[in-house]
Scaffold this active site. Structure first.
Site, PDB file in Angstrom:
ATOM      1  N   LYS A  31       0.814  -1.223   0.000  1.00  0.00           N
ATOM      2  CA  LYS A  31       0.000   0.000   0.000  1.00  0.00           C
ATOM      3  C   LYS A  31       0.843   1.267   0.000  1.00  0.00           C
ATOM      4  O   LYS A  31       0.444   2.289  -0.528  1.00  0.00           O
ATOM      5  CB  LYS A  31      -0.919   0.032   1.232  1.00  0.00           C
ATOM      6  CG  LYS A  31      -2.096  -0.909   1.123  1.00  0.00           C
ATOM      7  CD  LYS A  31      -3.170  -0.533   2.139  1.00  0.00           C
ATOM      8  CE  LYS A  31      -4.287  -1.554   2.132  1.00  0.00           C
ATOM      9  NZ  LYS A  31      -5.273  -1.302   3.195  1.00  0.00           N
ATOM     10  N   LYS A  57      -5.148 -10.549  -5.842  1.00  0.00           N
ATOM     11  CA  LYS A  57      -6.356 -10.882  -5.089  1.00  0.00           C
ATOM     12  C   LYS A  57      -7.475  -9.901  -5.452  1.00  0.00           C
ATOM     13  O   LYS A  57      -7.205  -8.767  -5.873  1.00  0.00           O
ATOM     14  CB  LYS A  57      -6.076 -10.860  -3.586  1.00  0.00           C
ATOM     15  CG  LYS A  57      -5.738  -9.501  -3.028  1.00  0.00           C
ATOM     16  CD  LYS A  57      -5.676  -9.484  -1.507  1.00  0.00           C
ATOM     17  CE  LYS A  57      -5.419  -8.045  -1.063  1.00  0.00           C
ATOM     18  NZ  LYS A  57      -5.319  -7.799   0.329  1.00  0.00           N
ATOM     19  N   LYS A  67     -10.718  -4.441  -2.600  1.00  0.00           N
ATOM     20  CA  LYS A  67     -11.571  -3.248  -2.527  1.00  0.00           C
ATOM     21  C   LYS A  67     -10.905  -2.051  -3.181  1.00  0.00           C
ATOM     22  O   LYS A  67     -11.567  -1.147  -3.643  1.00  0.00           O
ATOM     23  CB  LYS A  67     -11.761  -2.867  -1.061  1.00  0.00           C
ATOM     24  CG  LYS A  67     -12.725  -3.689  -0.288  1.00  0.00           C
ATOM     25  CD  LYS A  67     -12.630  -3.162   1.139  1.00  0.00           C
ATOM     26  CE  LYS A  67     -13.560  -3.853   2.076  1.00  0.00           C
ATOM     27  NZ  LYS A  67     -13.290  -3.399   3.459  1.00  0.00           N
TER      28      LYS A  67
HETATM   29  P1  AMP Z   1     -10.959  -5.933   4.570  1.00  0.00           P
HETATM   30  O1  AMP Z   1     -12.128  -5.630   3.762  1.00  0.00           O
HETATM   31  O2  AMP Z   1      -9.671  -5.687   3.886  1.00  0.00           O
HETATM   32  O3  AMP Z   1     -11.058  -5.358   5.932  1.00  0.00           O
HETATM   33  O4  AMP Z   1     -10.996  -7.518   4.752  1.00  0.00           O
HETATM   34  C1  AMP Z   1     -11.972  -8.188   5.494  1.00  0.00           C
HETATM   35  C2  AMP Z   1     -11.694  -9.668   5.471  1.00  0.00           C
HETATM   36  O5  AMP Z   1     -11.810 -10.182   4.133  1.00  0.00           O
HETATM   37  C3  AMP Z   1     -10.285 -10.053   5.939  1.00  0.00           C
HETATM   38  O6  AMP Z   1     -10.370 -11.203   6.755  1.00  0.00           O
HETATM   39  C4  AMP Z   1      -9.559 -10.362   4.661  1.00  0.00           C
HETATM   40  O7  AMP Z   1      -8.530 -11.310   4.858  1.00  0.00           O
HETATM   41  C5  AMP Z   1     -10.661 -10.947   3.802  1.00  0.00           C
HETATM   42  N1  AMP Z   1     -10.379 -10.774   2.360  1.00  0.00           N
HETATM   43  C6  AMP Z   1     -10.120  -9.609   1.715  1.00  0.00           C
HETATM   44  N2  AMP Z   1      -9.906  -9.822   0.392  1.00  0.00           N
HETATM   45  C7  AMP Z   1     -10.028 -11.160   0.192  1.00  0.00           C
HETATM   46  C8  AMP Z   1      -9.934 -12.016  -0.964  1.00  0.00           C
HETATM   47  N3  AMP Z   1      -9.674 -11.529  -2.183  1.00  0.00           N
HETATM   48  N4  AMP Z   1     -10.126 -13.339  -0.786  1.00  0.00           N
HETATM   49  C9  AMP Z   1     -10.401 -13.848   0.429  1.00  0.00           C
HETATM   50  N5  AMP Z   1     -10.503 -13.104   1.565  1.00  0.00           N
HETATM   51  C10 AMP Z   1     -10.336 -11.778   1.452  1.00  0.00           C
END
Ligand code: AMP
Ligand code: TRP
Length: 325
Positions: free
Chosen positions: A112, A194, A197
């Site tokens: 990031k 991956k 968002k």
């Molecule tokens: P965040 O939205 O970044 O706060 O992520 C929330 C949860 O979603 C965390 O446990 C991340 O590890 C999981 N996560 C985010 N992106 C992915 C992805 N592409 N595949 C699987 N899990 C994800």
């Protein structure tokens, strides 16, 4: 006594099917067996610039998404991180035992902040310490997360062990819970990345609030590998990713999925995948507006009270052990 779970997501951007399959789905599955704390981590969100009005709105929207995904407020504690100030307080104490070198090794910071580490916020750099505080405050046994959080979990365990060694047994050492399938759902446009968002290209992600038309178009446009078989095959990451999404959405076994599509082409597969995604997300989207503002606020207020009781107890011990109190 039930074992404890803690997990959270940031109220930024829009949640996608990777967030659901990698994390939220497991939060729901585990909430009967464990005492669960599911947090909306708004303090993490400001590690990158946010519009204040949007941030507050997204914080409440994310609570609705937890509920719509099936997190049951009767079973699990749902709360907003900033409602429990102990998160920020414990972060300070833990920062004082965290080494610069440890944070410099965090790959998410490198990703990031890579364009310009000189200008990146200090909060972005120390963010894993806040995450460790989130987890350790609740004497957590298990942390269900996607693969991208594994390194942060390892740091959390190291900090807990270091604190226990230097100040006496205080924190439980948490275990990660990373699903075998779905831990890293890939972008539909580039299976080497991956689903994220913060991806500039919305076609890479299926968002939980996308309508049927958008979902179908994105799946149609999804990149594929060479070859025509619809199978799980590491050397063909695009089809493996799409098939994993199909498998997790339908709840079928890997074998059943492969058998189901044997002899069929990409066109057929994509049409079925789109249908599965639309069917899966429709009831979810209907549930998103199930709670009015007043009931949502009550859920979050009760959640914060329950969380505070646990967090205050842990922080008090930390302050006593370190000579602050
Ligand atoms: P965040 O939205 O970044 O706060 O992520 C929330 C949860 O979603 C965390 O446990 C991340 O590890 C999981 N996560 C985010 N992106 C992915 C992805 N592409 N595949 C699987 N899990 C994800
Ligand atoms: N850092 C996590 C992410 O970006 C979110 C998070 C913050 C978290 N605190 C947590 C996840 C504690 C699990 C436990 O996805």
């Amino acid at each position: 006594m039930k074992k404890r779970i803690f997990s959270g997501a940031q109220p930024t951007g829009s949640l996608h099917i990777g967030n659901y399959l990698g994390a939220l789905k497991n939060w729901v599955a585990l909430q009967d067996e464990y005492e669960a704390f599911y947090c909306i981590v708004n303090l993490h969100a400001i590690t990158l610039p946010q519009d204040p009005k949007t941030l507050r709105q997204k914080t409440l929207d994310l609570a609705r998404i937890y509920l719509a995904a099936g997190v049951d407020p009767e079973k699990s504690t749902i709360f907003i991180q900033s409602d429990v100030p102990e998160h920020a307080e414990l972060t300070w104490v833990l920062s004082c035992i965290t080494r610069m070198g440890e944070l410099e090794r965090m790959t998410q910071f490198k990703d990031k902040g890579k364009e310009n580490t000189e200008r990146a916020g200090v909060g972005l750099f120390t963010y894993p310490v806040l995450m460790a505080a989130d987890i350790l405050l609740y004497q957590t046994d298990l942390v269900p997360v996607g693969q991208d959080q594994k390194q942060h979990l390892e740091l959390t365990r190291d900090l807990a062990e270091r604190f226990n060694r230097d100040f006496g047994e205080t924190f439980k050492i948490p275990e990660p819970y990373i699903p075998k399938a779905g831990a890293s759902i890939k972008s539909l446009q580039d299976p080497s990345k991956k689903m994220s968002k913060s991806d500039d290209n919305p076609n890479g992600s299926i968002f939980l609030l996308d309508d049927a038309d958008a979902i179908t178009k994105k799946i149609k446009r999804a990149v594929t590998d060479s070859g025509t078989d619809i199978t799980f095959d590491e050397s063909r990451p695009a089809i493996t990713n799409l098939l994993t999404i199909y498998q997790l959405l339908t709840g079928k076994s890997r074998e059943d999925c492969v058998e189901h599509f044997a002899g069929k082409g990409y066109g057929h597969f994509k049409a079925e995948l789109a249908e599965a995604a639309v069917e899966f997300l429709r009831p979810f989207q209907e549930r998103v507006n199930e709670y009015d503002d007043a009931s949502l606020n009550t859920i979050l207020k009760n959640g914060a009270e329950k969380a505070s009781a646990v967090a205050a107890f842990t922080l008090d011990q930390v302050y006593k052990r370190t000579g602050i109190k």
